[in-house]
Design a protein around this motif. Sequence first.
Motif, PDB file in Angstrom:
ATOM      1  N   GLY A  46       0.640   3.902   1.525  1.00  0.00           N
ATOM      2  CA  GLY A  46       0.783   4.474   2.852  1.00  0.00           C
ATOM      3  C   GLY A  46       1.686   3.670   3.770  1.00  0.00           C
ATOM      4  O   GLY A  46       1.933   4.061   4.902  1.00  0.00           O
ATOM      5  N   ASP A  47       2.215   2.532   3.283  1.00  0.00           N
ATOM      6  CA  ASP A  47       3.028   1.668   4.132  1.00  0.00           C
ATOM      7  C   ASP A  47       4.368   2.271   4.520  1.00  0.00           C
ATOM      8  O   ASP A  47       4.953   1.866   5.514  1.00  0.00           O
ATOM      9  N   ASP A  48       4.885   3.205   3.754  1.00  0.00           N
ATOM     10  CA  ASP A  48       6.224   3.735   4.024  1.00  0.00           C
ATOM     11  C   ASP A  48       6.181   5.099   4.713  1.00  0.00           C
ATOM     12  O   ASP A  48       7.080   5.906   4.544  1.00  0.00           O
ATOM     13  N   THR A  49       5.163   5.339   5.513  1.00  0.00           N
ATOM     14  CA  THR A  49       5.021   6.614   6.205  1.00  0.00           C
ATOM     15  C   THR A  49       4.510   6.398   7.616  1.00  0.00           C
ATOM     16  O   THR A  49       3.862   5.386   7.894  1.00  0.00           O
TER      17      THR A  49
ATOM     18  N   HIS B 165      -2.351   5.719   6.355  1.00  0.00           N
ATOM     19  CA  HIS B 165      -2.692   4.335   6.717  1.00  0.00           C
ATOM     20  C   HIS B 165      -4.205   4.137   6.747  1.00  0.00           C
ATOM     21  O   HIS B 165      -4.709   3.132   6.248  1.00  0.00           O
ATOM     22  N   SER B 166      -4.936   5.086   7.321  1.00  0.00           N
ATOM     23  CA  SER B 166      -6.389   4.974   7.438  1.00  0.00           C
ATOM     24  C   SER B 166      -7.072   4.972   6.078  1.00  0.00           C
ATOM     25  O   SER B 166      -7.966   4.168   5.825  1.00  0.00           O
TER      26      SER B 166
ATOM     27  N   ASP C  19       0.835  -1.187   0.000  1.00  0.00           N
ATOM     28  CA  ASP C  19       0.000   0.000   0.000  1.00  0.00           C
ATOM     29  C   ASP C  19       0.879   1.248   0.000  1.00  0.00           C
ATOM     30  O   ASP C  19       1.896   1.288   0.681  1.00  0.00           O
TER      31      ASP C  19
ATOM     32  N   PRO D  40      -0.826   8.609  10.037  1.00  0.00           N
ATOM     33  CA  PRO D  40      -2.002   7.782  10.271  1.00  0.00           C
ATOM     34  C   PRO D  40      -3.112   8.025   9.249  1.00  0.00           C
ATOM     35  O   PRO D  40      -3.928   7.139   8.998  1.00  0.00           O
TER      36      PRO D  40
ATOM     37  N   GLY E  71      -5.831   4.048   3.396  1.00  0.00           N
ATOM     38  CA  GLY E  71      -5.522   2.779   2.743  1.00  0.00           C
ATOM     39  C   GLY E  71      -6.538   1.705   3.072  1.00  0.00           C
ATOM     40  O   GLY E  71      -6.773   0.796   2.277  1.00  0.00           O
TER      41      GLY E  71
ATOM     42  N   ASP F 183      -8.700  -6.789   6.934  1.00  0.00           N
ATOM     43  CA  ASP F 183      -8.104  -5.714   7.722  1.00  0.00           C
ATOM     44  C   ASP F 183      -8.685  -5.626   9.135  1.00  0.00           C
ATOM     45  O   ASP F 183      -8.349  -4.716   9.896  1.00  0.00           O
TER      46      ASP F 183
END
Length: 167
Positions: free
Chosen positions: A5-8, A14-15, A3, A11, A17, A62
């Motif tokens: 957002g995985d490399d940050t 991530h959300s 995803d 939040p 995503g 998830d």
Amino acid sequence: MGDPGDDTLCPIAHSTGLVGDRWSILIVRELLIGQGRFQDLQAQTGATSQMLAARLKRLEADGLVERHAYSQRPLRHEYRLTPKGRHLMPVILALRTWGEQWVKSEGEPTATRMFHRTCDTELELDGQCPSCKILVPWTEMRGQPSQAWAEERARRAAAFSDNLRKA
């Protein structure tokens, strides 16, 4: 590649995503108001069966949704929010508030009225209780669809059922 957002550490990345698309948000809305069967979810969200199945699988993977069998012959499942999924309620309420203030046409009725469970007073759009003079936590709110939205939902369900019969 995973995803985006995985490399940050963010939040929000991530959300979004997990629930950052229209279909996932509408599914969560429906589950929050007690609609858990696939056919009902499809009728009220307007998602295709493939789109709905894919989003439900992702939400389940998830940890936001659980499947529960409600019929053995034939095997059929309904979907329920986990505690993780139920805690999206403040996000749904924020989207409702923003939509009521900035997206609706002039004179368009409110879709859902929110009430304070303690005193049964209708809440202001920002969640303030005019009687108790407090900002009510989402866990102490009760929603009630307006007559207009209840009628819209009934029409959508009837049209969906009619289309299934014709197919």
